[in-house]
Scaffold this active site. Structure first.
Site, PDB file in Angstrom:
ATOM      1  CE  LYS A  16      -2.099  -1.150   3.822  1.00  0.00           C
ATOM      2  NZ  LYS A  16      -1.418  -2.437   4.054  1.00  0.00           N
ATOM      3  NE  ARG A  91      -4.679  -2.183   9.167  1.00  0.00           N
ATOM      4  CZ  ARG A  91      -3.616  -1.437   8.852  1.00  0.00           C
ATOM      5  NH1 ARG A  91      -3.663  -0.146   8.887  1.00  0.00           N
ATOM      6  NH2 ARG A  91      -2.494  -1.997   8.507  1.00  0.00           N
ATOM      7  NE  ARG A 130       7.279  -2.191   6.299  1.00  0.00           N
ATOM      8  CZ  ARG A 130       5.942  -2.142   6.405  1.00  0.00           C
ATOM      9  NH1 ARG A 130       5.215  -1.692   5.390  1.00  0.00           N
ATOM     10  NH2 ARG A 130       5.333  -2.565   7.484  1.00  0.00           N
ATOM     11  NE  ARG A 164       5.724  -0.198  10.226  1.00  0.00           N
ATOM     12  CZ  ARG A 164       4.556  -0.258   9.608  1.00  0.00           C
ATOM     13  NH1 ARG A 164       4.396   0.357   8.441  1.00  0.00           N
ATOM     14  NH2 ARG A 164       3.555  -0.930  10.118  1.00  0.00           N
ATOM     15  NE  ARG A 175       1.905  -4.914  11.388  1.00  0.00           N
ATOM     16  CZ  ARG A 175       2.897  -4.615  10.549  1.00  0.00           C
ATOM     17  NH1 ARG A 175       4.109  -5.077  10.757  1.00  0.00           N
ATOM     18  NH2 ARG A 175       2.670  -3.856   9.511  1.00  0.00           N
TER      19      ARG A 175
HETATM   20  P1  ADP Z   1       2.161  -1.876   3.216  1.00  0.00           P
HETATM   21  O1  ADP Z   1       2.138  -0.361   3.192  1.00  0.00           O
HETATM   22  O2  ADP Z   1       0.987  -2.472   2.502  1.00  0.00           O
HETATM   23  O3  ADP Z   1       2.353  -2.454   4.587  1.00  0.00           O
HETATM   24  P2  ADP Z   1       4.742  -1.566   1.830  1.00  0.00           P
HETATM   25  O4  ADP Z   1       4.402  -0.716   0.661  1.00  0.00           O
HETATM   26  O5  ADP Z   1       5.470  -0.920   2.950  1.00  0.00           O
HETATM   27  O6  ADP Z   1       3.423  -2.345   2.359  1.00  0.00           O
HETATM   28  O7  ADP Z   1       5.575  -2.819   1.284  1.00  0.00           O
HETATM   29  C1  ADP Z   1       6.077  -3.821   2.196  1.00  0.00           C
HETATM   30  C2  ADP Z   1       7.484  -4.243   1.752  1.00  0.00           C
HETATM   31  O8  ADP Z   1       7.386  -4.966   0.518  1.00  0.00           O
HETATM   32  C3  ADP Z   1       8.436  -3.085   1.503  1.00  0.00           C
HETATM   33  O9  ADP Z   1       9.735  -3.493   1.894  1.00  0.00           O
HETATM   34  C4  ADP Z   1       8.362  -2.864  -0.019  1.00  0.00           C
HETATM   35  O10 ADP Z   1       9.571  -2.307  -0.546  1.00  0.00           O
HETATM   36  C5  ADP Z   1       8.116  -4.285  -0.527  1.00  0.00           C
HETATM   37  N1  ADP Z   1       7.251  -4.345  -1.708  1.00  0.00           N
HETATM   38  C6  ADP Z   1       6.184  -3.554  -1.996  1.00  0.00           C
HETATM   39  N2  ADP Z   1       5.609  -3.937  -3.169  1.00  0.00           N
HETATM   40  C7  ADP Z   1       6.320  -5.004  -3.617  1.00  0.00           C
HETATM   41  C8  ADP Z   1       6.237  -5.850  -4.772  1.00  0.00           C
HETATM   42  N3  ADP Z   1       5.281  -5.677  -5.701  1.00  0.00           N
HETATM   43  N4  ADP Z   1       7.138  -6.836  -4.897  1.00  0.00           N
HETATM   44  C9  ADP Z   1       8.111  -7.033  -3.947  1.00  0.00           C
HETATM   45  N5  ADP Z   1       8.250  -6.280  -2.859  1.00  0.00           N
HETATM   46  C10 ADP Z   1       7.379  -5.274  -2.674  1.00  0.00           C
HETATM   47  P1  AMP Z   2       0.373   0.333   8.964  1.00  0.00           P
HETATM   48  O1  AMP Z   2       1.416   1.403   8.879  1.00  0.00           O
HETATM   49  O2  AMP Z   2      -0.813   0.605   8.081  1.00  0.00           O
HETATM   50  O3  AMP Z   2       0.935  -1.053   8.785  1.00  0.00           O
HETATM   51  O4  AMP Z   2      -0.195   0.407  10.455  1.00  0.00           O
HETATM   52  C1  AMP Z   2       0.634   0.155  11.577  1.00  0.00           C
HETATM   53  C2  AMP Z   2      -0.219  -0.127  12.810  1.00  0.00           C
HETATM   54  O5  AMP Z   2      -1.005   1.041  13.139  1.00  0.00           O
HETATM   55  C3  AMP Z   2      -1.253  -1.259  12.656  1.00  0.00           C
HETATM   56  O6  AMP Z   2      -0.699  -2.533  12.898  1.00  0.00           O
HETATM   57  C4  AMP Z   2      -2.289  -0.859  13.711  1.00  0.00           C
HETATM   58  O7  AMP Z   2      -1.861  -1.203  15.014  1.00  0.00           O
HETATM   59  C5  AMP Z   2      -2.295   0.664  13.612  1.00  0.00           C
HETATM   60  N1  AMP Z   2      -3.303   1.126  12.619  1.00  0.00           N
HETATM   61  C6  AMP Z   2      -3.082   1.665  11.392  1.00  0.00           C
HETATM   62  N2  AMP Z   2      -4.242   1.923  10.768  1.00  0.00           N
HETATM   63  C7  AMP Z   2      -5.229   1.520  11.604  1.00  0.00           C
HETATM   64  C8  AMP Z   2      -6.657   1.488  11.536  1.00  0.00           C
HETATM   65  N3  AMP Z   2      -7.317   1.913  10.452  1.00  0.00           N
HETATM   66  N4  AMP Z   2      -7.335   0.994  12.604  1.00  0.00           N
HETATM   67  C9  AMP Z   2      -6.704   0.568  13.694  1.00  0.00           C
HETATM   68  N5  AMP Z   2      -5.366   0.534  13.836  1.00  0.00           N
HETATM   69  C10 AMP Z   2      -4.634   1.013  12.791  1.00  0.00           C
END
Ligand code: ADP
Ligand code: AMP
Length: 219
Positions: A16, A91, A130, A164, A175
């Site tokens: 995302k 969510r 990541r 993170r 998660r």
């Molecule tokens: P989210 O915001 O959904 O938690 P991220 O965008 O932070 O996910 O992506 C999670 C990890 O996967 C990051 O390290 C990112 O660089 C990697 N990533 C994102 N999209 C892809 C993809 N299409 N293929 C491989 N790795 C990816």
């Molecule tokens: P994210 O950066 O989207 O992976 O979110 C990190 C953490 O923040 C999640 O694991 C939740 O603990 C909290 N969080 C983010 N968005 C929400 C949401 N819409 N509702 C509840 N908790 C959230």
């Protein structure tokens, strides 16, 4: 094209944040990530941040009573007049219903919900690899999405990165479990409203984006 009011959905690690960055660059709409808002509040040790930390550290959701208010306030800000991109909210079904009330009240209806689909077994590796630029928040992966020059952020040129806290294997498992359970009712909710567009997130980052562009240009 009319105003783009988007929701980006997907399990943790689906991509995302990675795709949101591309969308906001091209379509010039504000990126509203509840996860980013919580991390900033935790860093600043605000009351809300300290409360959220209790849940985030365990991989659980922050209560709706906190999260819904944050999004309502953010959507009421002036910059969302040109559209917005929600990332990580809603969510669960209750949040989706709360969002419905907010967007109705503000007269900013959701244009589309992009669901980035990736099978759960891919996510652990995504999250454990990541790393994030300390200065601008750009996201990388140690295998799949390395900076062009090792140790230098592509976006801002800084050299410090972090992982993170909640990307530790123990937290990641919970998660993914928590979010998988809540995801299906959310998908059904937006499918019924004919707002849902699912893209394949298990392909090259630029190919995922091409699928998203196709959706956004068609709506
Ligand atoms: P989210 O915001 O959904 O938690 P991220 O965008 O932070 O996910 O992506 C999670 C990890 O996967 C990051 O390290 C990112 O660089 C990697 N990533 C994102 N999209 C892809 C993809 N299409 N293929 C491989 N790795 C990816
Ligand atoms: P994210 O950066 O989207 O992976 O979110 C990190 C953490 O923040 C999640 O694991 C939740 O603990 C909290 N969080 C983010 N968005 C929400 C949401 N819409 N509702 C509840 N908790 C959230």
């Amino acid at each position: 094209m009319s105003t783009l009011n988007l929701v980006l959905m997907g399990l943790p690690g689906a991509g995302k944040g990675t795709q949101a960055q591309k969308i906001v660059d091209e379509f010039e709409i504000p990126h509203i990530s509840t996860g980013d808002i919580f991390r900033a509040a935790m860093k600043n040790e605000t009351e809300m941040g300290l409360e959220a930390k209790k849940y985030i550290d365990q991989g659980n959701l922050v209560p709706d009573s906190v999260t819904d208010g944050i999004v309502a306030d953010r959507l009421a800000e002036d910059d969302t007049k040109v559209g917005f991109m929600l990332d990580g909210y809603p969510r669960n079904l209750e949040q989706a219903q709360a969002l419905d009330s907010m967007t109705a009240k503000l007269n900013k209806p959701i244009s589309a919900v992009i669901n980035i689909h990736v099978d759960a077994d891919v996510l652990v590796e995504r999250l454990s690899g990541r790393f994030i630029c300390k200065n601008c928040g750009a996201t990388y992966h140690k295998l799949y999405n390395k900076p062009k020059v090792e140790g230098t952020c592509d976006v801002c040129g800084h050299h410090e990165f972090y992982q993170r806290e909640d990307d530790k294997p123990e937290t990641v498992k919970n998660r993914i479990e928590v979010n998988t359970k809540l995801n299906t009712p959310l998908i059904d909710f937006y499918n019924d409203k004919k707002l849902l567009y699912t893209v394949n997130g298990d392909q090259d980052i630029n190919d995922v984006y091409r699928e998203i562009q196709k959706v956004l240009r068609a709506i």
